[in-house]
Write an enzyme that holds these catalytic residues in place. Structure first.
Site, short mmCIF file in Angstrom:
data_model
loop_
_atom_site.label_atom_id
_atom_site.label_comp_id
_atom_site.label_asym_id
_atom_site.label_seq_id
_atom_site.Cartn_x
_atom_site.Cartn_y
_atom_site.Cartn_z
N GLY A 41 0.84 -1.19 0.00
CA GLY A 41 0.00 0.00 0.00
C GLY A 41 0.87 1.23 0.00
O GLY A 41 2.04 1.18 0.38
N HIS A 42 0.31 2.35 -0.43
CA HIS A 42 1.04 3.61 -0.43
C HIS A 42 1.12 4.14 1.00
O HIS A 42 0.52 3.58 1.93
CB HIS A 42 0.34 4.62 -1.35
CG HIS A 42 -1.08 4.87 -0.95
ND1 HIS A 42 -1.44 5.71 0.09
CD2 HIS A 42 -2.25 4.38 -1.44
CE1 HIS A 42 -2.74 5.72 0.23
NE2 HIS A 42 -3.28 4.92 -0.69
N ASN A 43 1.85 5.24 1.20
CA ASN A 43 1.91 5.87 2.51
C ASN A 43 0.51 6.30 2.94
O ASN A 43 -0.21 6.94 2.17
CB ASN A 43 2.83 7.10 2.47
CG ASN A 43 4.29 6.72 2.28
OD1 ASN A 43 4.69 5.60 2.59
ND2 ASN A 43 5.08 7.65 1.77
N GLY A 44 0.15 5.92 4.16
CA GLY A 44 -1.18 6.26 4.66
C GLY A 44 -2.24 5.21 4.38
O GLY A 44 -3.41 5.40 4.74
N SER A 45 -1.84 4.10 3.79
CA SER A 45 -2.82 3.05 3.45
C SER A 45 -3.22 2.21 4.65
O SER A 45 -4.23 1.52 4.61
CB SER A 45 -2.25 2.14 2.36
OG SER A 45 -1.11 1.44 2.85
N GLY A 46 -2.39 2.24 5.70
CA GLY A 46 -2.69 1.44 6.90
C GLY A 46 -1.72 0.30 7.13
O GLY A 46 -1.77 -0.35 8.17
N LYS A 47 -0.82 0.06 6.18
CA LYS A 47 0.06 -1.11 6.32
C LYS A 47 1.05 -0.97 7.49
O LYS A 47 1.34 -1.95 8.18
CB LYS A 47 0.80 -1.40 5.01
CG LYS A 47 1.81 -0.37 4.59
CD LYS A 47 2.41 -0.73 3.24
CE LYS A 47 3.61 0.15 2.90
NZ LYS A 47 3.29 1.60 2.93
N GLU A 167 9.08 -3.27 5.82
CA GLU A 167 9.88 -2.46 4.88
C GLU A 167 11.37 -2.80 5.02
O GLU A 167 12.24 -1.94 4.98
CB GLU A 167 9.66 -0.96 5.14
CG GLU A 167 8.24 -0.49 4.95
CD GLU A 167 7.85 -0.28 3.49
OE1 GLU A 167 8.64 -0.67 2.61
OE2 GLU A 167 6.77 0.26 3.23
#
Length: 279
Positions: A41-47, A167
């Site tokens: 997911g992108h930044n802010g997606s919750g991952k 990450e």
């Protein structure tokens, strides 16, 4: 034979404060024994929030997280953390020992593992990541990829049910990144259960299953081939699709249509050669 479910996230919602929006909103998925699951997911997606919940740094406002039959809670967090090993972004921030073997032994010492067993576990874990010959090396002499492999060895030595890579390749150079991805592939072949949390769909393409997060929700779940068929949708939610998927789309614009989804450059080149260029 049905695979054992090792991680079950059931209708989990979470917000960092009462007034804020939900960082996670009714998230559910399962990870089975021996699977490599990539959460993207992108930044802010919750991952990233999900990674913190899996490690017990936060607890769900709603729903539950079950790891190897243990419900994660403030009462069970220390016992549950023994079931799940975390590897983080920056390998330099994870070293506490003066040598490689001391670093891998650190977690074992904290868990009161007897010395003879500890020595065996350290050597076993370092052999798994192909770093046994660096046993007495000082960590600051290692490359980024080697440091991350040692960090993974420290987790393997603790024998968790699940390894979570948060990450873990994002700060590595291309060679270090490839070393770690190859290691994850080998661990999965050895039936270890791996969750990699990443924004990199090239990395995710090597997993057994991908979970796409968007705005705190599960956007899609499927095999890499299934997920990459959503190429335009993935771009719309801020993800950078793999090179092979981009190239397939560009070839279609030029009138060269390929039927399958290709997850590696080798697969794509082979298909192009055999179906379009070979005489």
């Amino acid at each position: 034979m049905n695979q054992k479910v090792l991680v079950s996230v059931e209708n989990v919602s979470f917000r960092y404060n009462e007034e804020g929006d939900k960082a996670l909103d009714d998230v559910s998925f399962q990870v089975k024994e021996g699977e490599w699951v990539a959460i993207v997911g992108h930044n802010g997606s919750g991952k990233s929030t999900l990674a913190k919940l899996l490690n017990g740094l936060y607890f769900p406002n709603e729903g539950s997280i079950i790891i190897d039959h243990n419900v994660l809670s403030e009462d069970s967090v220390w016992e549950t953390r023994k079931k799940i090993g975390m590897v983080f972004q920056n390998p330099d921030n994870q070293f506490v020992g003066t040598t490689v073997k001391d670093d891998v032994a650190f977690g074992l010492e904290n868990n009161g593992i007897p010395r003879e067993d500890m020595i065996k576990r350290v050597e076993y874990a370092l052999s798994k990541v192909k770093m046994l010959s660096f046993l007495d090396q000082e960590p600051h002499h290692l490359s980024g990829g080697q440091k991350q492999r040692v960090a993974i060895a420290g987790v393997i030595a603790l024998k968790p049910a699940v390894i979570v890579l948060d990450e873990a390749t994002s700060m590595l150079d291309p060679q270090g990144r490839e070393e770690v991805l190859q290691l994850i592939k080998e661990l999965r072949e050895q039936k270890m259960t791996v969750i990699s949390i990443t924004h990199d769909l090239d990395e995710a393409s090597k997993a057994d299953k991908i979970i796409v997060m968007n705005k705190g929700k599960v956007y899609a779940v499927g095999t890499p081939a299934e997920i990459f068929q959503l190429d335009k949708e993935l771009i719309e939610i801020g993800l950078d699709i793999p090179f092979t998927i981009k190239l397939k789309s560009e070839l279609a614009n030029k009138g060269i249509n390929l039927m399958n989804v290709y997850l590696s450059e080798e697969e794509l080149v082979t298909e192009l050669w055999t179906s379009h260029f070979k005489k």
